[in-house]
Design an enzyme around this catalytic site. Structure first.
Site, PDB file in Angstrom:
ATOM      1  CD  GLN A   1      -3.589   4.165  10.430  1.00  0.00           C
ATOM      2  OE1 GLN A   1      -4.468   4.240  10.247  1.00  0.00           O
ATOM      3  NE2 GLN A   1      -2.600   4.653   9.740  1.00  0.00           N
TER       4      GLN A   1
ATOM      5  CE  LYS B   1      -3.562   2.176   7.088  1.00  0.00           C
ATOM      6  NZ  LYS B   1      -4.443   2.987   5.987  1.00  0.00           N
TER       7      LYS B   1
ATOM      8  CB  THR C   1      -6.384   7.744   1.093  1.00  0.00           C
ATOM      9  OG1 THR C   1      -6.586   6.681   2.218  1.00  0.00           O
ATOM     10  CG2 THR C   1      -7.715   8.598   1.245  1.00  0.00           C
TER      11      THR C   1
ATOM     12  CD  GLU D   1      -7.855  12.884   3.699  1.00  0.00           C
ATOM     13  OE1 GLU D   1      -7.411  13.912   3.085  1.00  0.00           O
ATOM     14  OE2 GLU D   1      -7.804  11.957   3.250  1.00  0.00           O
TER      15      GLU D   1
ATOM     16  CB  THR E   1      -7.186  -4.908   1.641  1.00  0.00           C
ATOM     17  OG1 THR E   1      -6.414  -4.525   2.824  1.00  0.00           O
ATOM     18  CG2 THR E   1      -7.184  -4.108   0.724  1.00  0.00           C
TER      19      THR E   1
ATOM     20  CD  GLU F   1      -6.559   4.523   4.246  1.00  0.00           C
ATOM     21  OE1 GLU F   1      -6.042   5.223   5.200  1.00  0.00           O
ATOM     22  OE2 GLU F   1      -6.104   3.480   3.857  1.00  0.00           O
TER      23      GLU F   1
ATOM     24  CG  ASP G   1      -2.227   0.840   1.069  1.00  0.00           C
ATOM     25  OD1 ASP G   1      -2.661   1.059  -0.283  1.00  0.00           O
ATOM     26  OD2 ASP G   1      -2.578   1.604   2.090  1.00  0.00           O
TER      27      ASP G   1
ATOM     28  CG  PHE H   1       1.342   7.968   2.517  1.00  0.00           C
ATOM     29  CD1 PHE H   1      -0.071   7.957   3.003  1.00  0.00           C
ATOM     30  CD2 PHE H   1       2.309   8.759   3.150  1.00  0.00           C
ATOM     31  CE1 PHE H   1      -0.633   8.915   3.917  1.00  0.00           C
ATOM     32  CE2 PHE H   1       1.872   9.680   4.084  1.00  0.00           C
ATOM     33  CZ  PHE H   1       0.506   9.796   4.532  1.00  0.00           C
TER      34      PHE H   1
ATOM     35  CG  HIS I   1      -4.366  10.507   2.337  1.00  0.00           C
ATOM     36  ND1 HIS I   1      -5.604  10.524   3.152  1.00  0.00           N
ATOM     37  CD2 HIS I   1      -3.623   9.619   2.682  1.00  0.00           C
ATOM     38  CE1 HIS I   1      -5.414   9.579   4.092  1.00  0.00           C
ATOM     39  NE2 HIS I   1      -4.203   8.938   3.639  1.00  0.00           N
TER      40      HIS I   1
ATOM     41  CE1 TYR J   1       2.507   7.344  12.622  1.00  0.00           C
ATOM     42  CE2 TYR J   1       1.014   7.443  14.512  1.00  0.00           C
ATOM     43  CZ  TYR J   1       2.001   8.055  13.575  1.00  0.00           C
ATOM     44  OH  TYR J   1       2.048   9.471  13.811  1.00  0.00           O
TER      45      TYR J   1
ATOM     46  CG  ASP K   1      -5.743  -0.610   3.393  1.00  0.00           C
ATOM     47  OD1 ASP K   1      -5.904  -1.806   3.703  1.00  0.00           O
ATOM     48  OD2 ASP K   1      -4.740   0.122   3.652  1.00  0.00           O
TER      49      ASP K   1
ATOM     50  NE  ARG L   1      -8.179   6.327   9.014  1.00  0.00           N
ATOM     51  CZ  ARG L   1      -7.289   6.306   8.180  1.00  0.00           C
ATOM     52  NH1 ARG L   1      -6.109   5.949   8.280  1.00  0.00           N
ATOM     53  NH2 ARG L   1      -7.981   6.593   6.697  1.00  0.00           N
TER      54      ARG L   1
ATOM     55  CD  GLU M   1      -5.564   2.751  -0.426  1.00  0.00           C
ATOM     56  OE1 GLU M   1      -4.506   2.326  -1.024  1.00  0.00           O
ATOM     57  OE2 GLU M   1      -5.429   2.705   0.889  1.00  0.00           O
TER      58      GLU M   1
END
Length: 421
Positions: A245, A258, A355, A369, A262, A204, A131, A133, A138, A249, A238, A242, A206
């Protein structure tokens, strides 16, 4: 030049005209074995029947068993010349002026199955999932939420396509329920973490590249040849917890927040079908290092939407409208960077874009967001939502409108269900 037409009637708003012909794996009956197909209007053309009838008779696919497999991995491994030959064969067979299939009632009956009757499966066996970024909007929004305005985008982001390795075993096909994950989280103002179901479940928006021919271990793919290693694209959600995460992370990145699910759409739309919608990618500043500098840097003008249907409601609300053209790092740069250290990609690997958010507030590609990490609420049919609740159903869709036709991906859907007691 006259618009190519199929002998099968296709609604002008259909995502699956003869200009598209996306590939998937389906079962015509619950007891059937999986087989490859392409979508055309309201039907699936069974490629195992077309192959068995000897109609893939070009030099590359004649006598090939790639359409007699249980997945598309063998076909996608054959490379762009074989893909082009298959597309030309299928467009000819399905065209209004070609009698071979049109006038053969027995073969038509065997090979054309109503979409409404089939079960769609994962189109490829996913060996590895990465994945990225790659959306600047984003990335900036996430940085503002978690780090503040001083350094919303970290320095390395402008120099390389940042990514993490995801979990291939939990890549699922559209329509699969998503079980709310449990894990550790750390509420503000509390000195110790707690364990329980996530309180901040998110989608997300994507897309993902499906890798065609891979590369040998130790031999990178040149960025200017990378397109030949991308069979096509799917929609990808995905799902993200949150709160889990945010606690886990640092320092190694996403893990349990995550890897629980998916979701990808069942139809792979080829780059050949998307070529009419290619557009110039954003200017990159600073200029990328030479191994990422492309002779032609392109994205695709592809409208993306997210719909949420709240639990116990029959109507959904559109919460996001974005576009693939907003990606800062291109699909080909992502693939080339992935291999620059000699990492070997394999047919069927999935490379998520990350995203895809646009510049406007309504084009933000996730609830993190859209609600600014729960500080604000979204209104769904009069209901307030900060994050997803059990029973909520999220649907991604994507399409490009041509002159007289639409190229689309269908939908990518998942419903949130509570964890088992």
């Amino acid at each position: 030049m006259a618009l190519l037409q199929s002998f099968i009637q296709v609604n002008p708003d259909s995502h699956f005209p003869i200009q598209n012909l996306p590939y998937g794996i389906f079962k015509p009956q619950p007891s059937s074995s999986p087989r490859p197909g392409v979508a055309i209007g309201e039907f699936v053309l069974d490629l195992s029947e077309i192959s068995s009838a000897g109609l893939f008779n070009g030099p590359l696919l004649n006598n090939s068993d790639c359409f007699l497999q249980l997945n598309l991995n063998k076909f996608v491994s054959l490379g762009r010349p074989a893909w082009k030959e298959a597309r030309a064969t299928l467009q000819k067979l399905l065209s209004s002026s070609e009698p071979t299939l049109r006038d053969n009632a027995v073969l038509r009956q065997k090979s054309l199955v109503p979409l409404s009757q089939v079960e769609m499966l994962l189109p490829v066996v996913v060996g590895d999932y990465t994945d990225f970024f790659s959306s600047l909007h984003h990335t900036k929004n996430c940085g503002l939420i978690f780090r503040g305005p001083q350094t919303p985008v970290l320095e390395n982001w402008y120099h390389l396509p940042v990514a993490y390795h995801g979990r291939a075993s939990s890549v699922v096909v559209s329509g699969t329920d998503v079980v709310r994950p449990r894990g550790q989280a750390h509420p503000a103002g509390n000195p110790s973490p707690y364990f329980g179901p996530t309180l901040k479940l998110d989608f997300e928006l994507e897309m993902a590249s499906i890798v065609g021919p891979g590369n040998e271990l130790g031999k990178p793919v040149d960025v200017n040849n990378a397109e030949d290693h991308i069979f096509g694209l799917v929609l990808l959600n995905d799902w993200s917890a949150r709160d889990i995460q945010a606690w886990e992370y640092v320092p190694l990145g996403p893990f349990l927040g995550k890897n629980f699910a998916t979701t990808i759409s069942p139809w792979i739309v080829t780059l050949d079908a998307l070529e009419p919608f290619a557009c110039e990618a954003p200017k990159q500043d600073p200029p990328p290092l030479p191994y990422l500098a492309e002779k032609v840097s392109k994205n695709y003008d592809l409208s993306l939407e997210v719909h949420i249907k709240p639990v116990n409601h029959k109507d959904s609300s559109i919460v996001t409208r974005s576009n693939l053209k907003h990606l800062y790092w291109t699909l080909t740069q992502q693939l080339a960077h992935h291999t620059i250290n000699g990492c070997n990609l394999r047919p069927g690997d999935v490379l998520g874009t990350g995203t895809i958010s646009g510049p406007e507030p309504e084009s933000r590609g996730c609830l993190l967001e859209l609600t600014w990490n729960g500080q604000n609420s979204l209104s769904l049919n009069g209901l307030d939502r900060k994050f997803l609740e059990d029973g909520d159903e999220v649907t991604l869709t994507g399409y490009s409108k041509g002159d007289g036709y639409t190229i689309g991906f269908g939908t990518c859907t998942g419903k949130i269900v509570p964890p088992a007691p």
